[in-house]
Write a protein that holds these residues in place. Structure first.
Motif, PDB file in Angstrom:
ATOM      1  N   ASN A   1       0.964  -1.368   0.019  1.00  0.00           N
ATOM      2  CA  ASN A   1       0.182   0.195  -0.034  1.00  0.00           C
ATOM      3  C   ASN A   1       1.515   0.964   0.439  1.00  0.00           C
ATOM      4  OD1 ASN A   1      -2.729  -1.538   0.621  1.00  0.00           O
ATOM      5  ND2 ASN A   1      -2.013  -1.896   2.577  1.00  0.00           N
ATOM      6  N   ARG A   2       1.801   1.512  -1.338  1.00  0.00           N
ATOM      7  CA  ARG A   2       3.211   2.992  -1.236  1.00  0.00           C
ATOM      8  C   ARG A   2       1.822   4.130  -1.554  1.00  0.00           C
ATOM      9  NH1 ARG A   2       3.925  -2.272  -3.141  1.00  0.00           N
ATOM     10  NH2 ARG A   2       3.207  -1.429  -5.195  1.00  0.00           N
ATOM     11  N   LYS A   3       2.474   4.960  -0.847  1.00  0.00           N
ATOM     12  CA  LYS A   3       1.956   6.395  -0.760  1.00  0.00           C
ATOM     13  C   LYS A   3       3.162   6.762  -0.930  1.00  0.00           C
ATOM     14  CE  LYS A   3      -1.214   9.458   0.694  1.00  0.00           C
ATOM     15  NZ  LYS A   3      -2.349   9.969   2.254  1.00  0.00           N
ATOM     16  N   LEU A   4       3.543   7.474  -2.393  1.00  0.00           N
ATOM     17  CA  LEU A   4       4.545   8.095  -2.879  1.00  0.00           C
ATOM     18  C   LEU A   4       3.618  10.113  -2.774  1.00  0.00           C
ATOM     19  CD1 LEU A   4       5.473   5.500  -5.276  1.00  0.00           C
ATOM     20  CD2 LEU A   4       7.359   6.609  -3.982  1.00  0.00           C
ATOM     21  N   ALA A   5       4.963  11.038  -2.535  1.00  0.00           N
ATOM     22  CA  ALA A   5       4.408  12.346  -2.987  1.00  0.00           C
ATOM     23  C   ALA A   5       5.865  12.813  -3.787  1.00  0.00           C
ATOM     24  CB  ALA A   5       4.724  12.856  -1.821  1.00  0.00           C
ATOM     25  N   VAL A   6       5.533  13.663  -4.771  1.00  0.00           N
ATOM     26  CA  VAL A   6       6.923  14.015  -5.418  1.00  0.00           C
ATOM     27  C   VAL A   6       6.553  15.449  -4.886  1.00  0.00           C
ATOM     28  CG1 VAL A   6       7.538  14.704  -7.974  1.00  0.00           C
ATOM     29  CG2 VAL A   6       5.728  13.381  -7.376  1.00  0.00           C
ATOM     30  N   ALA A   7       7.939  15.914  -4.354  1.00  0.00           N
ATOM     31  CA  ALA A   7       8.547  17.461  -3.902  1.00  0.00           C
ATOM     32  C   ALA A   7       8.390  18.254  -4.880  1.00  0.00           C
ATOM     33  CB  ALA A   7       9.890  17.550  -3.123  1.00  0.00           C
ATOM     34  N   GLY A   8       7.367  19.462  -4.152  1.00  0.00           N
ATOM     35  CA  GLY A   8       7.708  21.235  -5.078  1.00  0.00           C
ATOM     36  C   GLY A   8       8.875  21.423  -6.007  1.00  0.00           C
ATOM     37  N   LEU A   9       9.205  22.102  -7.263  1.00  0.00           N
ATOM     38  CA  LEU A   9      10.327  22.788  -7.461  1.00  0.00           C
ATOM     39  C   LEU A   9       9.914  24.449  -6.601  1.00  0.00           C
ATOM     40  CD1 LEU A   9      12.681  22.966  -9.218  1.00  0.00           C
ATOM     41  CD2 LEU A   9      11.921  23.689 -10.813  1.00  0.00           C
ATOM     42  N   ASN A  10       9.132  25.278  -7.678  1.00  0.00           N
ATOM     43  CA  ASN A  10       9.233  26.282  -6.775  1.00  0.00           C
ATOM     44  C   ASN A  10       8.726  26.579  -5.505  1.00  0.00           C
ATOM     45  OD1 ASN A  10      10.523  27.533  -9.831  1.00  0.00           O
ATOM     46  ND2 ASN A  10       8.854  25.900 -10.430  1.00  0.00           N
ATOM     47  N   PRO A  11       8.710  28.014  -5.339  1.00  0.00           N
ATOM     48  CA  PRO A  11       8.555  28.171  -4.096  1.00  0.00           C
ATOM     49  C   PRO A  11       6.718  28.420  -3.745  1.00  0.00           C
ATOM     50  CG  PRO A  11       9.630  30.222  -4.405  1.00  0.00           C
ATOM     51  CD  PRO A  11       9.898  29.503  -5.114  1.00  0.00           C
ATOM     52  N   HIS A  12       6.041  26.971  -2.800  1.00  0.00           N
ATOM     53  CA  HIS A  12       4.827  26.793  -2.624  1.00  0.00           C
ATOM     54  C   HIS A  12       4.114  25.947  -3.666  1.00  0.00           C
ATOM     55  CE1 HIS A  12       4.037  30.844  -0.203  1.00  0.00           C
ATOM     56  NE2 HIS A  12       4.967  29.504   0.150  1.00  0.00           N
ATOM     57  N   SER A  13       5.034  25.004  -4.643  1.00  0.00           N
ATOM     58  CA  SER A  13       4.432  24.558  -6.079  1.00  0.00           C
ATOM     59  C   SER A  13       4.372  25.473  -6.800  1.00  0.00           C
ATOM     60  CB  SER A  13       4.150  23.240  -5.069  1.00  0.00           C
ATOM     61  OG  SER A  13       4.164  22.222  -4.721  1.00  0.00           O
ATOM     62  N   GLY A  14       4.603  26.510  -7.017  1.00  0.00           N
ATOM     63  CA  GLY A  14       4.575  28.048  -8.349  1.00  0.00           C
ATOM     64  C   GLY A  14       3.176  28.267  -7.970  1.00  0.00           C
ATOM     65  N   GLU A  15       2.598  28.350  -6.996  1.00  0.00           N
ATOM     66  CA  GLU A  15       1.586  29.238  -6.579  1.00  0.00           C
ATOM     67  C   GLU A  15       1.173  29.345  -7.729  1.00  0.00           C
ATOM     68  OE1 GLU A  15       0.018  30.032  -4.384  1.00  0.00           O
ATOM     69  OE2 GLU A  15       1.393  30.474  -3.005  1.00  0.00           O
ATOM     70  N   ASN A  16       0.214  27.972  -8.776  1.00  0.00           N
ATOM     71  CA  ASN A  16      -0.823  28.024  -9.932  1.00  0.00           C
ATOM     72  C   ASN A  16      -0.022  28.587 -11.223  1.00  0.00           C
ATOM     73  OD1 ASN A  16      -2.397  26.131  -9.520  1.00  0.00           O
ATOM     74  ND2 ASN A  16      -3.452  27.067  -7.618  1.00  0.00           N
ATOM     75  N   GLY A  17       1.205  28.554 -10.924  1.00  0.00           N
ATOM     76  CA  GLY A  17       1.820  29.400 -12.384  1.00  0.00           C
ATOM     77  C   GLY A  17       2.550  30.854 -11.818  1.00  0.00           C
TER      78      GLY A  17
END
Length: 337
Positions: free
Chosen positions: A204-220
């Motif tokens: 039951n593996r749950k994976l997350a991907v880290a964001g690159l930009n601050p706050h994951s880019g804030e929707n661009g």
């Protein structure tokens, strides 16, 4: 599943570095023998010298195969390759003979693992300059294991306590790393990460991907990498059946994974994941090389020539390295990733 202790091969590493010291210091702990059957693959003369320098209460027992080992606390079983000439050996110095010997310890350990004679490798530091001096055609463990294990592009995972971190990119500039952050690569790596965790026995593996930009880019607002590449890669992996999430802002995702929200995090670039792991616990950050036909754990530090053979080096990382190999060995499945 059997409760039988697994045999863990410990290639001694560069004889001029701290590998022999941290190995014998680790094997002077009862808990290591409670967890596994440790087998040193190295040079018995160097191991005896390390025992003398560190003043641990151990005796050396030379064996010619893993099956001959007694694996009793107080005695270290050494598969002796007898490949160091003490008359020319120098502590803390780059040396062709030590570089060549360190490669031979790895090669022999891999042969034992592929033959099923040992359950895993727990590796000690080797030195790039010594390897080069010996004309060994590899710059480090990963390249050796990739070739000896016939495994292109092995996948590195760090584990520190309950935090597991994979890496989308390796030793490249941040600019080049960003260019490699494509949706295709994110999807591929999430599939590979999930398979790696499965081989280590996680369900039951749950994976997350880290964001690159601050706050994951804030929707661009702060960059489009999350919108254009990373999030679509996560969605593609989810379509493959992977329980993947993100991108999750990097300032919180590692803390969340450490406390159980995710089983692992896919770090987008080298320092992002390294800083998170080493700030959590520098000495207990252990590297696992996934994708090989055998299990391999490793300390995440170098040969430390400046303090070698002075009885200064801490063995905590080596102890954790051996114990982690022992933990995963009974669960590990050797099918190709």
């Amino acid at each position: 599943m059997t409760n039988e202790r697994a045999i863990i091969a410990i290639p001694m590493g560069d004889a001029a570095g701290i590998g022999p010291e941290i190995t014998v210091k680790s094997l002077a702990k009862q808990e290591i023998y409670d967890a596994c059957k440790p087998l040193i693959v190295g040079d018995a003369k160097i191991i005896e010298k390390a025992i003398e320098v560190t003043d641990v209460k151990l005796s050396v027992r030379i064996v010619t195969s893993p099956a001959e080992g007694k694996y009793e606390f107080g005695t270290v079983d050494v598969l002796d390759l007898n490949n160091i000439d003490l008359s020319t050996w120098e502590a803390g110095q780059v040396s062709a003979q030590c570089g060549q010997a360190s490669f031979e310890y790895i090669k022999k350990s891999v042969e034992l693992a592929k033959a099923g004679e040992v359950a895993a490798l727990a590796t000690t530091p080797i030195n790039k300059e010594s390897l080069k001096a010996a004309n060994v055609p590899y710059i480090g463990h990963t390249e050796m294991l990739e070739d000896l294990g016939n495994t292109p592009d092995p996948l590195t995972m760090f584990q520190v306590h309950d935090l597991r971190i994979f890496f989308l990119t390796r030793h490249v500039s941040v600019k080049e790393a960003i260019d490699q952050m494509t949706k295709e690569r994110v999807r591929d790596y999430l599939n590979r990460c999930d398979k790696a965790l499965q081989r280590l026995g996680l369900e039951n593996r749950k994976l997350a991907v880290a964001g690159l930009n601050p706050h994951s880019g804030e929707n661009g607002l702060f960059g489009r990498e999350e919108l254009d590449e990373i999030a679509p890669g996560v969605e593609a992996a989810r379509a493959d059946g992977i329980d993947a999430h993100g991108p999750v802002p990097a300032d919180s995702v590692f803390f969340q994974a450490l406390h159980g929200k995710y089983d692992a995090v896919l770090s987008l670039y080298h320092d992002q994941g390294h800083i998170a792991a080493k700030m959590t616990d520098f000495h207990r950050t252990i590297s696992i090389t996934n994708g090989l036909p055998f299990l391999r754990t490793s300390v995440d530090h170098g040969t430390a020539f400046d303090i070698a053979w002075k009885n200064i080096a801490s063995s905590v990382s080596m102890e954790e390295c051996i114990k982690l190999a022992a933990t995963y060995a009974p669960k590990f499945t050797a099918d190709s990733i």
